[in-house]
Write a protein that holds these residues in place. Structure first.
Motif, PDB file in Angstrom:
ATOM      1  N   MET A 173      14.008  22.701  12.914  1.00  0.00           N
ATOM      2  CA  MET A 173      14.583  21.977  13.393  1.00  0.00           C
ATOM      3  C   MET A 173      13.257  21.894  14.243  1.00  0.00           C
ATOM      4  SD  MET A 173      18.305  20.196  15.472  1.00  0.00           S
ATOM      5  CE  MET A 173      18.403  21.412  16.876  1.00  0.00           C
ATOM      6  N   THR A 174      13.117  20.016  14.170  1.00  0.00           N
ATOM      7  CA  THR A 174      11.178  19.432  15.162  1.00  0.00           C
ATOM      8  C   THR A 174      12.537  19.033  16.041  1.00  0.00           C
ATOM      9  OG1 THR A 174      10.839  18.997  13.294  1.00  0.00           O
ATOM     10  CG2 THR A 174      10.074  20.435  13.387  1.00  0.00           C
ATOM     11  N   ALA A 175      11.306  17.562  16.987  1.00  0.00           N
ATOM     12  CA  ALA A 175      12.115  17.142  17.792  1.00  0.00           C
ATOM     13  C   ALA A 175      11.650  16.227  16.282  1.00  0.00           C
ATOM     14  CB  ALA A 175      10.800  16.895  18.745  1.00  0.00           C
ATOM     15  N   GLU A 176      10.836  15.567  15.923  1.00  0.00           N
ATOM     16  CA  GLU A 176      10.430  14.836  14.819  1.00  0.00           C
ATOM     17  C   GLU A 176      11.270  14.128  14.148  1.00  0.00           C
ATOM     18  OE1 GLU A 176       9.458  11.025  13.329  1.00  0.00           O
ATOM     19  OE2 GLU A 176       7.724  12.521  15.342  1.00  0.00           O
ATOM     20  N   GLU A 177      11.907  15.702  13.124  1.00  0.00           N
ATOM     21  CA  GLU A 177      13.238  15.647  12.110  1.00  0.00           C
ATOM     22  C   GLU A 177      14.350  14.694  12.886  1.00  0.00           C
ATOM     23  OE1 GLU A 177      12.665  19.162   9.080  1.00  0.00           O
ATOM     24  OE2 GLU A 177      13.607  19.536  10.940  1.00  0.00           O
ATOM     25  N   ALA A 178      14.226  14.850  14.227  1.00  0.00           N
ATOM     26  CA  ALA A 178      15.121  14.495  15.129  1.00  0.00           C
ATOM     27  C   ALA A 178      14.940  13.260  15.416  1.00  0.00           C
ATOM     28  CB  ALA A 178      15.673  15.440  16.270  1.00  0.00           C
ATOM     29  N   ARG A 179      13.584  12.926  15.546  1.00  0.00           N
ATOM     30  CA  ARG A 179      13.438  11.716  15.432  1.00  0.00           C
ATOM     31  C   ARG A 179      13.660  10.380  14.324  1.00  0.00           C
ATOM     32  NH1 ARG A 179       9.135  13.281  18.299  1.00  0.00           N
ATOM     33  NH2 ARG A 179       9.694  13.225  20.124  1.00  0.00           N
ATOM     34  N   ALA A 180      13.544  10.935  13.337  1.00  0.00           N
ATOM     35  CA  ALA A 180      14.047  10.554  12.212  1.00  0.00           C
ATOM     36  C   ALA A 180      14.975  10.564  11.529  1.00  0.00           C
ATOM     37  CB  ALA A 180      12.499  11.287  10.555  1.00  0.00           C
ATOM     38  N   ALA A 181      15.710  11.073  11.586  1.00  0.00           N
ATOM     39  CA  ALA A 181      17.558  11.816  11.790  1.00  0.00           C
ATOM     40  C   ALA A 181      18.062   9.999  12.513  1.00  0.00           C
ATOM     41  CB  ALA A 181      18.084  12.354  12.117  1.00  0.00           C
ATOM     42  N   VAL A 182      17.408  10.079  14.169  1.00  0.00           N
ATOM     43  CA  VAL A 182      17.692   9.175  15.249  1.00  0.00           C
ATOM     44  C   VAL A 182      17.902   7.184  14.065  1.00  0.00           C
ATOM     45  CG1 VAL A 182      17.552   7.528  16.881  1.00  0.00           C
ATOM     46  CG2 VAL A 182      18.024  10.523  17.086  1.00  0.00           C
ATOM     47  N   VAL A 211      18.108  12.627  22.599  1.00  0.00           N
ATOM     48  CA  VAL A 211      16.498  10.980  21.940  1.00  0.00           C
ATOM     49  C   VAL A 211      16.738  10.174  22.824  1.00  0.00           C
ATOM     50  CG1 VAL A 211      15.318  10.307  20.293  1.00  0.00           C
ATOM     51  CG2 VAL A 211      16.278  12.229  19.540  1.00  0.00           C
ATOM     52  N   SER A 212      15.638   9.917  23.259  1.00  0.00           N
ATOM     53  CA  SER A 212      16.134   8.857  24.179  1.00  0.00           C
ATOM     54  C   SER A 212      15.640   7.519  23.300  1.00  0.00           C
ATOM     55  CB  SER A 212      15.128   8.353  25.854  1.00  0.00           C
ATOM     56  OG  SER A 212      15.101   9.510  26.041  1.00  0.00           O
ATOM     57  N   LEU A 213      15.967   6.336  23.420  1.00  0.00           N
ATOM     58  CA  LEU A 213      16.339   5.250  22.424  1.00  0.00           C
ATOM     59  C   LEU A 213      15.583   3.623  23.160  1.00  0.00           C
ATOM     60  CD1 LEU A 213      19.812   5.002  21.573  1.00  0.00           C
ATOM     61  CD2 LEU A 213      17.443   6.104  20.369  1.00  0.00           C
ATOM     62  N   SER A 214      14.381   3.457  22.475  1.00  0.00           N
ATOM     63  CA  SER A 214      13.844   2.356  23.288  1.00  0.00           C
ATOM     64  C   SER A 214      14.282   1.478  24.284  1.00  0.00           C
ATOM     65  CB  SER A 214      12.540   1.366  21.997  1.00  0.00           C
ATOM     66  OG  SER A 214      13.414   1.395  20.986  1.00  0.00           O
ATOM     67  N   GLY A 215      15.416   1.093  23.067  1.00  0.00           N
ATOM     68  CA  GLY A 215      16.370   0.154  24.660  1.00  0.00           C
ATOM     69  C   GLY A 215      17.551   0.268  25.078  1.00  0.00           C
ATOM     70  N   GLY A 216      17.473   1.878  25.267  1.00  0.00           N
ATOM     71  CA  GLY A 216      17.713   2.302  26.475  1.00  0.00           C
ATOM     72  C   GLY A 216      18.956   3.229  26.056  1.00  0.00           C
ATOM     73  N   GLY A 217      19.386   3.890  26.255  1.00  0.00           N
ATOM     74  CA  GLY A 217      20.441   5.625  26.221  1.00  0.00           C
ATOM     75  C   GLY A 217      19.888   5.947  25.434  1.00  0.00           C
ATOM     76  N   GLN A 218      20.714   7.454  24.841  1.00  0.00           N
ATOM     77  CA  GLN A 218      20.336   8.652  24.500  1.00  0.00           C
ATOM     78  C   GLN A 218      21.156   8.947  23.518  1.00  0.00           C
ATOM     79  OE1 GLN A 218      20.730  10.984  28.711  1.00  0.00           O
ATOM     80  NE2 GLN A 218      17.354  11.604  27.535  1.00  0.00           N
ATOM     81  N   VAL A 219      21.176   9.637  22.353  1.00  0.00           N
ATOM     82  CA  VAL A 219      22.073   9.830  21.784  1.00  0.00           C
ATOM     83  C   VAL A 219      21.412  11.292  21.366  1.00  0.00           C
ATOM     84  CG1 VAL A 219      22.179   7.486  20.328  1.00  0.00           C
ATOM     85  CG2 VAL A 219      20.205   9.148  19.623  1.00  0.00           C
ATOM     86  N   VAL A 220      22.749  12.025  20.307  1.00  0.00           N
ATOM     87  CA  VAL A 220      22.323  13.962  20.354  1.00  0.00           C
ATOM     88  C   VAL A 220      22.190  13.550  18.762  1.00  0.00           C
ATOM     89  CG1 VAL A 220      23.536  15.623  20.171  1.00  0.00           C
ATOM     90  CG2 VAL A 220      23.236  14.644  21.970  1.00  0.00           C
TER      91      VAL A 220
END
Length: 291
Positions: free
Chosen positions: A1-10, A30-39
């Motif tokens: 699992m890579t950070a880029e794969e996680a970003r793609a899922a987001v 993962v931080s979101l461009s509009g604010g907030g975070q997800v897992v």
């Protein structure tokens, strides 16, 4: 699992551009461009993320106990709300106990039934778990929560056939060992201490479910297994709330803790071996002595 794969899922499931990331256990925050975070989490195997998403939605639909919101899931990834961690408190523990009692009483269609839309071939942690409706709790617990894992442990050489016989005895006596019949409960299914998330909002959240219809004593036994903080407060509030709702726990429920801990102990046996096999044998002996 890579950070880029996680970003793609987001990107797929949230529809916004992801920002910075950091690892959190087996997941990525993962931080979101509009604010907030997800897992973002990758599933343990086929259907794992779909089972988790269905379980969280089912457990969260009533609001009895807070669970992370699901942004989306596919065959490989699930994206959830990030819940900032906090510290345990008596107030949160008692609220959690009352909420868990209410959640259990929401019920399920049958023992062993999956959440609505959830797959029959699900997971508990890293182990496969069958979610299939059964006629009664004893049949369900024997066929889908004891026997498959004992067979696997014997194949791995973790139990001899002689040692495995104690589990056959438990299964044969389940109708006698169980409490008085009650309707299937809506279970989290993997309610060990690590899946009770004490949050910054002052509440205890449930995460990482293996949700299904089962016996409510199973969730309570799992809470005891690895030392949940403030457990006496959780259970005290649970017992009181269940009684006030007109569905008190059956007499002797604490004596049946080893019986209900067999399932998680057998799962840990096939995954990790070692001392868990000894603990499972001890629990089986204790379950037989309880009646």
């Amino acid at each position: 699992m890579t950070a880029e794969e996680a970003r793609a899922a987001v990107r797929r499931h949230v529809g916004v551009e992801p920002g910075r990331t950091y690892s959190l256990g087996g997941a990525v925050v993962v931080s979101l461009s509009g604010g907030g975070q997800v897992v973002a989490k990758r599933g343990a195997g086929v259907n794992a993320t779909l089972a988790e998403a269905a379980g969280l939605r089912w457990l969260g639909e009533s609001g009895d106990v807070p669970v992370p919101g699901v942004h989306g899931a596919d065959g490989e990834w699930i994206v959830l709300d990030f819940v900032a961690p906090g510290a345990p408190s008596v107030e949160a523990a008692e609220e959690f106990g009352r909420g868990l009692a209410a959640l259990h009483l929401r019920g399920a269609p049958a023992f062993g039934s999956p959440p609505p839309g959830g797959p029959a071939d699900a997971w508990i942690g890293l182990a496969p778990m069958r979610a299939e409706p059964r006629a009664d709790w004893a049949e369900f617990y024997a066929r889908d929560r004891i026997e498959p894992y004992v067979r696997d442990a014997v194949r791995q050489g973790l139990f001899t056939t002689g040692q495995a016989a104690v589990f056959d005895d438990v299964c044969a006596r389940l109708p006698e060992l169980a409490a008085a019949p009650e309707p299937p409960a809506r279970l989290h299914g993997d309610a060990w201490s690590g899946n009770v998330h004490w949050a910054a909002d002052g509440r205890a959240w449930l995460i990482d479910p293996a949700a299904h219809g089962g016996h409510r004593e199973t969730d309570l036994a799992m809470l005891r297994l690895f030392g949940t903080p403030l457990l006496d407060h959780i259970l005290g509030a649970y017992v009181e709330a269940a009684r006030d709702a007109g569905s008190p726990l059956s007499d002797g429920w604490t004596d049946r803790v080893p019986l209900h801990q067999l399932f998680p102990l057998l799962v840990h046996t096939v995954l990790f071996g070692g001392g868990y096999a000894r603990q499972a044998l001890t629990a089986a002996d204790a379950a037989l002595r309880a009646r």
